[in-house]
Design a protein around this motif. Structure first.
Motif, PDB file in Angstrom:
ATOM      1  N   HIS A  74       0.818  -1.203   0.000  1.00 39.40           N
ATOM      2  CA  HIS A  74       0.000   0.000   0.000  1.00 39.40           C
ATOM      3  C   HIS A  74       0.856   1.259   0.000  1.00 39.40           C
ATOM      4  O   HIS A  74       0.479   2.268  -0.560  1.00 39.40           O
ATOM      5  CB  HIS A  74      -0.945   0.002   1.207  1.00 39.40           C
ATOM      6  N   ARG A  75       2.017   1.160   0.639  1.00 39.59           N
ATOM      7  CA  ARG A  75       2.884   2.333   0.648  1.00 39.59           C
ATOM      8  C   ARG A  75       3.406   2.618  -0.759  1.00 39.59           C
ATOM      9  O   ARG A  75       3.444   3.766  -1.192  1.00 39.59           O
ATOM     10  CB  ARG A  75       4.053   2.133   1.617  1.00 39.59           C
ATOM     11  N   VAL A  76       3.777   1.562  -1.452  1.00 41.58           N
ATOM     12  CA  VAL A  76       4.204   1.745  -2.841  1.00 41.58           C
ATOM     13  C   VAL A  76       3.071   2.378  -3.646  1.00 41.58           C
ATOM     14  O   VAL A  76       3.272   3.348  -4.384  1.00 41.58           O
ATOM     15  CB  VAL A  76       4.624   0.396  -3.466  1.00 41.58           C
ATOM     16  N   ALA A  77       1.886   1.833  -3.475  1.00 48.22           N
ATOM     17  CA  ALA A  77       0.734   2.363  -4.201  1.00 48.22           C
ATOM     18  C   ALA A  77       0.517   3.830  -3.869  1.00 48.22           C
ATOM     19  O   ALA A  77       0.239   4.656  -4.744  1.00 48.22           O
ATOM     20  CB  ALA A  77      -0.510   1.548  -3.851  1.00 48.22           C
ATOM     21  N   HIS A  78       0.683   4.142  -2.592  1.00 45.71           N
ATOM     22  CA  HIS A  78       0.480   5.509  -2.150  1.00 45.71           C
ATOM     23  C   HIS A  78       1.485   6.453  -2.795  1.00 45.71           C
ATOM     24  O   HIS A  78       1.152   7.551  -3.240  1.00 45.71           O
ATOM     25  CB  HIS A  78       0.599   5.553  -0.622  1.00 45.71           C
ATOM     26  N   LEU A  79       2.711   6.021  -2.831  1.00 50.43           N
ATOM     27  CA  LEU A  79       3.753   6.845  -3.453  1.00 50.43           C
ATOM     28  C   LEU A  79       3.429   7.084  -4.932  1.00 50.43           C
ATOM     29  O   LEU A  79       3.569   8.201  -5.435  1.00 50.43           O
ATOM     30  CB  LEU A  79       5.121   6.156  -3.333  1.00 50.43           C
ATOM     31  N   LEU A  80       2.970   6.053  -5.589  1.00 50.66           N
ATOM     32  CA  LEU A  80       2.641   6.204  -7.003  1.00 50.66           C
ATOM     33  C   LEU A  80       1.502   7.195  -7.188  1.00 50.66           C
ATOM     34  O   LEU A  80       1.509   8.006  -8.109  1.00 50.66           O
ATOM     35  CB  LEU A  80       2.275   4.839  -7.600  1.00 50.66           C
ATOM     36  N   GLU A  81       0.531   7.109  -6.274  1.00 50.12           N
ATOM     37  CA  GLU A  81      -0.599   8.028  -6.374  1.00 50.12           C
ATOM     38  C   GLU A  81      -0.179   9.466  -6.145  1.00 50.12           C
ATOM     39  O   GLU A  81      -0.791  10.396  -6.649  1.00 50.12           O
ATOM     40  CB  GLU A  81      -1.661   7.639  -5.344  1.00 50.12           C
ATOM     41  N   ARG A  82       0.869   9.603  -5.338  1.00 44.74           N
ATOM     42  CA  ARG A  82       1.377  10.955  -5.103  1.00 44.74           C
ATOM     43  C   ARG A  82       2.108  11.492  -6.319  1.00 44.74           C
ATOM     44  O   ARG A  82       2.550  12.630  -6.343  1.00 44.74           O
ATOM     45  CB  ARG A  82       2.356  10.937  -3.922  1.00 44.74           C
ATOM     46  N   GLY A  83       2.307  10.638  -7.290  1.00 40.81           N
ATOM     47  CA  GLY A  83       2.936  11.094  -8.518  1.00 40.81           C
ATOM     48  C   GLY A  83       4.412  10.794  -8.625  1.00 40.81           C
ATOM     49  O   GLY A  83       5.086  11.256  -9.543  1.00 40.81           O
ATOM     50  N   ILE A  84       4.920  10.009  -7.663  1.00 40.65           N
ATOM     51  CA  ILE A  84       6.316   9.591  -7.793  1.00 40.65           C
ATOM     52  C   ILE A  84       6.419   8.666  -8.993  1.00 40.65           C
ATOM     53  O   ILE A  84       5.584   7.781  -9.178  1.00 40.65           O
ATOM     54  CB  ILE A  84       6.776   8.819  -6.533  1.00 40.65           C
ATOM     55  N   LYS A  85       7.432   8.872  -9.798  1.00 48.89           N
ATOM     56  CA  LYS A  85       7.597   8.004 -10.970  1.00 48.89           C
ATOM     57  C   LYS A  85       7.965   6.592 -10.507  1.00 48.89           C
ATOM     58  O   LYS A  85       8.854   6.431  -9.669  1.00 48.89           O
ATOM     59  CB  LYS A  85       8.702   8.549 -11.862  1.00 48.89           C
ATOM     60  N   PRO A  86       7.302   5.590 -11.065  1.00 50.40           N
ATOM     61  CA  PRO A  86       7.546   4.218 -10.590  1.00 50.40           C
ATOM     62  C   PRO A  86       9.006   3.799 -10.714  1.00 50.40           C
ATOM     63  O   PRO A  86       9.522   3.104  -9.840  1.00 50.40           O
ATOM     64  CB  PRO A  86       6.645   3.357 -11.491  1.00 50.40           C
ATOM     65  N   GLU A  87       9.662   4.210 -11.781  1.00 50.40           N
ATOM     66  CA  GLU A  87      11.049   3.763 -11.952  1.00 50.40           C
ATOM     67  C   GLU A  87      11.996   4.453 -10.980  1.00 50.40           C
ATOM     68  O   GLU A  87      13.168   4.115 -10.910  1.00 50.40           O
ATOM     69  CB  GLU A  87      11.507   3.973 -13.404  1.00 50.40           C
TER      70      GLU A  87
END
Length: 722
Positions: free
Chosen positions: A88-101
């Motif tokens: 969920h933390r990964v998902a949250h970071l992605l939602e915040r707009g952090i680039k996945p790579e």
DNA sequence: TTTTGAAGTCTCTCC
DNA sequence: GACTTCAAAA
């Protein structure tokens, strides 16, 4: 976020098995006084959705998942949903707009990285596929392939696995003319262990020797010379061992160079799973990688630290808040996995350990049966109990895949494996790297490795000795002559072997030339190469070994695995970094839908869970292993290991131990075994006991005159000094 | 120097 | 019970 997606995925993963409603069988296991009516089933099996909030996260988990930037330490006890929190933390970071790579997820095994990323995908979609994930070693490898050349590490280096490293250490050991008869000099394995420990922990070598091998302290200088030669040799031959992977990564990011900044600048957020099992070197890497930001999330449970033999130190997790000022600490203490009776037992078990972060875990999964402590007459009785019980549970609706048998070391399941095979119960075994360590597999890989890296001394050395009339000394000379020719591809052809080896040498030269000149780019190239190698090698194998069949089938499996890789280099690296984990990964009907029982070492069971868990061989000397009783720290680690094993269980936990074990060391007598010291009175009070006798055992023949297993009269005499 | 047979030595966990 | 090391023979 799509909260429900996570929940339903979890449900799919952990679906509670259907139980038959029919009457529960009652049976008596044995005829002794301790017999109990058995088994008592849990009256209620709580549906998982009841214990999980709609969003799938409790308050603490949600806080951790949504933590903003900055260092974060999640103390996650067994079964507290640490994986889902991380996902969920990964998902949250992605939602915040952090680039996945720009997110790096470091896990303990490649398997768990894949699993987490798959789960993240359910939450946020395919964007998560670009998240970088893997083990420390795997990530180090990726970075070194990409940036290594700029740091003086030539392209095309070969990764040595532990066996290779030990072999190379032996070459260094031999070269220095040590190992003379006068006094016992450390074996190659010991040397490698000391070396590896030094690199991973940064303890000075003399300190390691004093602590672990005081008898070898006098060889300090010689050992230092061997290590110097070993290091030199690796450089010359373009070889890299496991420790180098981490060491080079650490040195890269710690240097004051643009390259260091470039590498550290690759990621904005780093998340680390199983942080309690990282070592000093890995902590250094993380510090380097987070030099510009402090966006480091680590998850771990000090009570589950079980890898100190690899240099892991519990201090990493205990001192994390001091090393990263401003760390937010989030403890997860609600257990979603096990029933209360199981938790009561495991909590008591771990409460005996000294320094701990975590408090007792609690669960809302009340009800359920107490864990069983099973006393078996002997090993066959233990085996039979486990198999019978597995079949019962299976008939009641628990899939085989939802059951596991755990043990301290790989060889302890031998008897069980025979019985399972005999009864036609499919199983896969985790842990143990036997397959890749087998000599014949290494032989075949050596062919591929010299093609990939013509300077691979370890592999040349192997190949040379396959030829008749070439032994250690001649092989060493040959390697030197090739080194003198700068390891060009003709070097081997120009070498003049002793007469006996001429034909074999010519055949080998021809094969290598052929393989070099035919780089077919088609699919399955590696597999084809192995097939060609085997045209030559299979005959050698037939001559060298007695039991040929199993070895040939090993090579078949190797070929099958190879078919999955695009290139020779990828195949060889992957084998070193991600050795096949289960017998099933080796290509046997590797349909993951198969309903198979899991046999696993306690170590390899980390991070997994099953509906029913059997821990066998709970005998002092086996669990804890007698070898690990040197210090209190070691004993504590064994205790944590048993804790890890027992906390894998959701609904059923069986701890079994045989009473009479044939002990080959004490020459052919059966000895009475002591129950594992960890199952002390307090722990036992949390368990229900059962004794399984051995009705099939032939009654001792009256004339056998076997000595009594316990001689009460003698004890009595001793007691009164008669 | 290699090969062979016999005695001797430990038993693990994994990237 | 499997693997390594040692000594003697080819």
């Amino acid at each position: 976020m799509a909260p429900n997606a996570g929940g339903s995925f979890d449900k799919a993963l952990r679906q509670t098995p259907v139980r038959k409603a029919s009457g529960e069988p009652e049976y008596i296991c044995c005829m002794t006084d301790e017999a109990r009516v058995y088994p008592q089933r849990p009256r209620t099996v709580e549906p998982r959705e009841k214990t999980e909030l709609a969003a799938g996260l409790n308050e603490a988990q949600a806080r951790a998942a949504a933590h903003p930037d900055g260092p974060l330490l999640i103390i996650a006890g067994a079964g507290t949903g640490k994986t889902r929190t991380l996902v969920h933390r990964v998902a949250h970071l992605l939602e915040r707009g952090i680039k996945p790579e720009r997110i790096l997820l470091l896990t303990f095994t490649r398997r768990s990285a894949q699993e987490m990323l798959a789960r993240a995908e359910r939450l946020v979609g395919s964007v998560s596929r670009s998240v970088q994930g893997g083990t420390f070693h795997g990530t180090a490898h990726r970075l070194l392939r990409r940036f290594g050349e700029r740091a003086g590490l030539p392209h095309g280096f070969t990764i040595m696995d532990q066996g290779d490293a030990v072999d190379l250490m032996q070459l260094s050991r031999g070269k220095l003319g040590l190992g003379d008869k006068k006094k016992r000099f450390p074996k190659k394995e010991t040397l490698h262990h000391v070396y590896s420990r030094h690199v991973n922990t940064e303890y000075p070598v003399p300190a390691i020797l004093s602590e672990e091998y005081p008898q070898f302290r006098e060889f300090e200088e010689e050992i230092a010379r061997i290590f110097a030669d070993y290091t030199e040799r690796k450089t010359e031959r373009n070889l890299v061992d496991y420790d180098d992977l981490l060491l080079f990564w650490a040195m890269l990011v710690e240097s004051e160079s643009p390259l260091a900044e470039q590498i550290a600048g690759l990621y904005d957020h780093i998340l680390v799973d199983e942080y309690q099992d990282t070592n000093h070197l890995q902590a250094r890497i993380l510090r380097g990688m987070c030099r510009t930001h402090q966006n480091l999330t680590v998850v771990g449970d000090d009570a589950q630290s079980i890898y100190s033999f690899r240099g892991a130190t519990i201090r990493n997790i205990l001192d994390f808040p001091q090393q990263y000022p401003g760390t937010a600490v989030v403890p997860l203490e609600e257990n979603y996995r096990s029933t209360q009776p199981i938790l009561d037992c495991t909590n008591t078990l771990i409460s005996r350990a000294e320094e701990r972060y975590t408090k007792n875990l609690f669960t809302r999964r009340t009800g359920g049966e107490q864990p069983w402590l099973v006393t078996a007459h002997d090993e066959p009785a233990q085996t039979r109990f486990v198999v019978d019980r597995i079949l019962e549970l299976h008939e009641e609706g628990t899939p085989l895949r939802e059951m596991a048998v755990l043990f301290r070391a790989g060889y302890m399941s031998a008897d069980l494996e025979i019985e399972l095979t005999a009864r036609g119960i499919p199983f896969e075994k985790w842990g143990g790297l036997k397959f890749l360590e087998a000599a014949h597999v290494k032989d075949v890989l050596a062919f591929l490795r010299v093609l990939e890296n013509p300077r691979d001394e370890v592999s040349w050395y192997r190949l040379l000795q396959l030829m008749p009339g070439i032994g250690e000394v001649t092989a060493r000379g040959a390697v030197e002559s090739m080194a003198a020719l700068a390891w060009t591809s003709e070097a081997f052809g120009r070498y003049v072997p002793p007469p006996r080896a001429r034909a074999a040498h010519a055949a080998l030269v021809e094969l290598l030339d052929q393989l070099r000149s035919n780089p077919t780019e088609a699919d399955g190239i590696v597999s084809t190469e192995i097939a060609r190698v085997r045209r030559l090698y299979d005959d050698i194998l037939r001559e060298r070994y007695d039991r040929v069949e199993p070895r040939l089938s090993d090579l078949d499996q190797l070929q099958t695995i190879a078919a999955g890789y695009p290139s020779r280099a990828a195949f060889l690296s992957a084998l070193a970094l991600e050795p096949p984990q289960a017998t099933q990964d080796l290509g046997f009907g590797s349909d993951s839908e198969d309903d198979v029982l899991v046999l696993s070492t306690a170590h390899s069971s980390k991070g997994r869970e099953w509906d029913a868990v059997f821990v066998i061989w709970a005998v002092d000397g086996y669990f804890p292993m007698s070898r690990a009783l040197g210090s209190d720290d070691e004993i504590d680690e064994e205790r944590r290991l048993l804790y890890v094993a027992t906390t894998r269980a959701r609904n059923h936990l069986f701890v079994t131990y045989p009473l009479n074990v044939y002990d080959s060391r004490r020459s052919a007598d059966y000895s009475i075994d002591q129950l594992s010291r960890f199952l002390d009175r307090g722990v036992r009070e949390m368990m229900q006991r059962v004794v399984v006798d051995n009705p099939d055992a032939p009654a001792p023949a009256p004339d056998a005159a076997q000595p009594p297993v316990v001689d009460l009269r003698a004890m009595l005499r001793g007691r009164f000094g008669a």
